[in-house]
Structure formats: C-alpha cells, structure tokens
Design an enzyme around this catalytic site. Structure first.
Site, PDB file in Angstrom:
ATOM      1  N   GLU A  53       0.801  -1.217   0.000  1.00 29.81           N
ATOM      2  CA  GLU A  53       0.000   0.000   0.000  1.00 29.81           C
ATOM      3  C   GLU A  53       0.837   1.273   0.000  1.00 29.81           C
ATOM      4  O   GLU A  53       0.306   2.366  -0.215  1.00 29.81           O
ATOM      5  CB  GLU A  53      -0.955  -0.011   1.198  1.00 29.81           C
ATOM      6  CG  GLU A  53      -2.070  -1.043   1.046  1.00 29.81           C
ATOM      7  CD  GLU A  53      -2.962  -1.161   2.266  1.00 29.81           C
ATOM      8  OE1 GLU A  53      -2.557  -0.692   3.344  1.00 29.81           O
ATOM      9  OE2 GLU A  53      -4.058  -1.726   2.151  1.00 29.81           O
ATOM     10  N   GLU A 109       7.151 -21.953   7.960  1.00 33.38           N
ATOM     11  CA  GLU A 109       7.579 -21.060   9.035  1.00 33.38           C
ATOM     12  C   GLU A 109       8.602 -21.709   9.959  1.00 33.38           C
ATOM     13  O   GLU A 109       9.219 -21.037  10.771  1.00 33.38           O
ATOM     14  CB  GLU A 109       6.378 -20.604   9.857  1.00 33.38           C
ATOM     15  CG  GLU A 109       5.731 -21.661  10.713  1.00 33.38           C
ATOM     16  CD  GLU A 109       4.636 -21.089  11.601  1.00 33.38           C
ATOM     17  OE1 GLU A 109       4.744 -21.252  12.818  1.00 33.38           O
ATOM     18  OE2 GLU A 109       3.686 -20.474  11.075  1.00 33.38           O
TER      19      GLU A 109
END
Length: 272
Positions: free
Chosen positions: A81, A112
């Site tokens: 953004e 992960e």
C-alpha cells in the site's frame, strides 16, 4: 528464559458454540476494544523503531517486513500500500512471507519452521547494512523470522520486531522490539484476531509516520499518491481545487497535464 505465550492461553470465553450470534459479535467486539490500549502501552517502543526506519530510508535504505501466516500477510499488505498511497518505489518497503507468494493465499506447510529460509529470502534482495528488517510474529517464536533476525544482527543490519508476547525469543533477537500484549484470543490461539489487529495498527503507524517525515504528505493530503483509479483522480482534483482555489475544470486539466498532485501544485505556483 521464563517465557509464557499469552497468545496461546485459554480464551476468557467458553462454550462459544452455545452463544447466539448477537452474543458472539458483542463478545468479539468487547475483546477488540482492548487492542488500541495494548498498542498505546507500546508507543515508546514503536517510536524507537520508527526512528530507525526513518533514518535508514532517508539514507537510501529499504524497509523489509518478514513474517509467516497472518503476520507475513499483514507485512505484505502494508508494503503493497505504500507505493499507491505515497508514490514511493515498490522496492522501498518490501514484505516477505514464509513459503513465498503462494503462502499469501494458501498456507504452505512447515514453511515457518525453516531456520535458514528467512535469511535466504532477504539475501535474494541483496540486503545490506543500509537496510532495516522488521520481523512480525504474534507468538514471537517463528523460526523463519527469529533466525533471520539473528543473522541480520551478525551482518550489522538493524532489526526490529512486532510481537504480542512478553520476553519472547523474537524480542530478544530484535534490537528494537515492539511488544503489544493483547492477551488471550476470543477463539483460543487464533492470533489473526486481536494480535493481527494490533500488528496492523502498528504497521499503519510505522509507515505512515515514516512517510510523513520523508515529506510524502502535505498538510494532511496524499499529494504523491498514484492516480490509479477514478476515485483517486477525483480526490486529486479536489485537492487542487481546495489548495489553489480554482475550478474543477482547471484542476482536472492541471492534473491530467502533470499526472501528480504535488507536481501540479508546484508548476501552478511557479506559473508554468
């Protein structure tokens, strides 16, 4: 090290399946109200890390977010953004997630848990000590993130983190840790809820404050935003109307000519 994951502790609520819809929504909302207060308590930590981000960006460095699951997705969201909002390069703020881009939409099993891939992902961007890395992990234990930050430290790269547990391995690995302690989740262990909300609030604060300090906002307006849709073109046009006291037609012509609010303001005031 005495470390207890409050994010994994039992919810304050039980028998959720027996609650009415109204009760579910009310109780979730009541839990959510505690999140801004937890973030408020972390403001000194947020300021310390954001100062480092601003320093590095002003010196030509980049900001990297590193996370897994929800935490990784939030970092990517915040990074993605920045260009349309502030007109900066896509390479200025970079979000990385365990498992790669596939993991943005679908969980990648055990990604992960890698103790090496986080650092490899950073190296693929030719990371240097000019840059800064923020590890994001609600638990504060994600190996992908923790081990990458340790190697960043070894290579003289400034590190920060956003976590929702006190005294976690991630906090110890980061030079500038942020700990927003939101407590147990409404659904036990579902850290996409309060923890995710806290992380999003903090990410908003870090990049918005940094971009303001870098001169990407004028007054309170996004004068460097990318005019990528009609809504933003209309917003940019209205900015010029308000700033220059001109008609919408003049503002539209000016914006079309220069393609950017800041440039339009500059050239109009210079008489060009």
């Amino acid at each position: 090290m005495d470390f207890i994951k409050t994010t994994e502790q039992d919810s304050h609520y039980n028998n959720l399946e027996n609650m009415s819809l109204s009760e579910l929504l009310t109780n979730i909302n009541n839990e959510d109200k505690s999140v801004p207060l937890a973030v408020e308590k972390a403001l000194p930590q947020i300021e310390a890390l954001t100062q480092q981000v601003i320093l590095k960006l002003k010196q030509g460095g980049r900001l990297f977010y590193l996370g897994a699951g929800t935490s990784g997705r939030l970092g990517i969201l915040d990074a993605s953004e920045c260009p349309p909002t502030f007109g900066v390069s896509h390479s200025l703020v970079i979000g990385l997630i365990a498992g790669g881009d596939t993991a943005i939409r679908k969980a990648v099993e055990f990604a992960e848990d890698s103790t090496t891939q986080g650092w490899q992902d950073l190296k693929s961007y030719n990371i240097t000590k000019k840059d800064i890395v923020i590890g994001i992990a609600a638990s504060g234990t994600t190996p992908y993130v923790v081990h990458a930050l340790k190697l960043c430290n070894t290579n003289n790269i400034i590190t920060g983190c956003i976590t929702c547990n006190n005294n976690s391995p991630l906090s110890h690995a980061a030079q500038f840790p942020i700990e927003a302690i939101v407590g147990p989740e409404f659904v036990t262990g579902s850290s996409r809820m309060k923890a995710g909300t806290a992380q999003k609030l903090i990410l908003n604060m870090i990049t918005t404050s940094s971009m303001v300090q870098l001169g990407k906002v004028k007054g309170n307006k996004m004068v460097d935003m990318q005019l990528s849709n009609n809504k933003l073109v209309n917003r940019g046009t209205q900015m010029l109307v308000d700033q220059l006291n001109i008609s919408k037609e003049e503002a539209s012509t000016l914006l079309n000519k220069y393609g950017n609010v800041r440039k339009a303001l500059k050239h109009y005031k210079n008489g060009n």
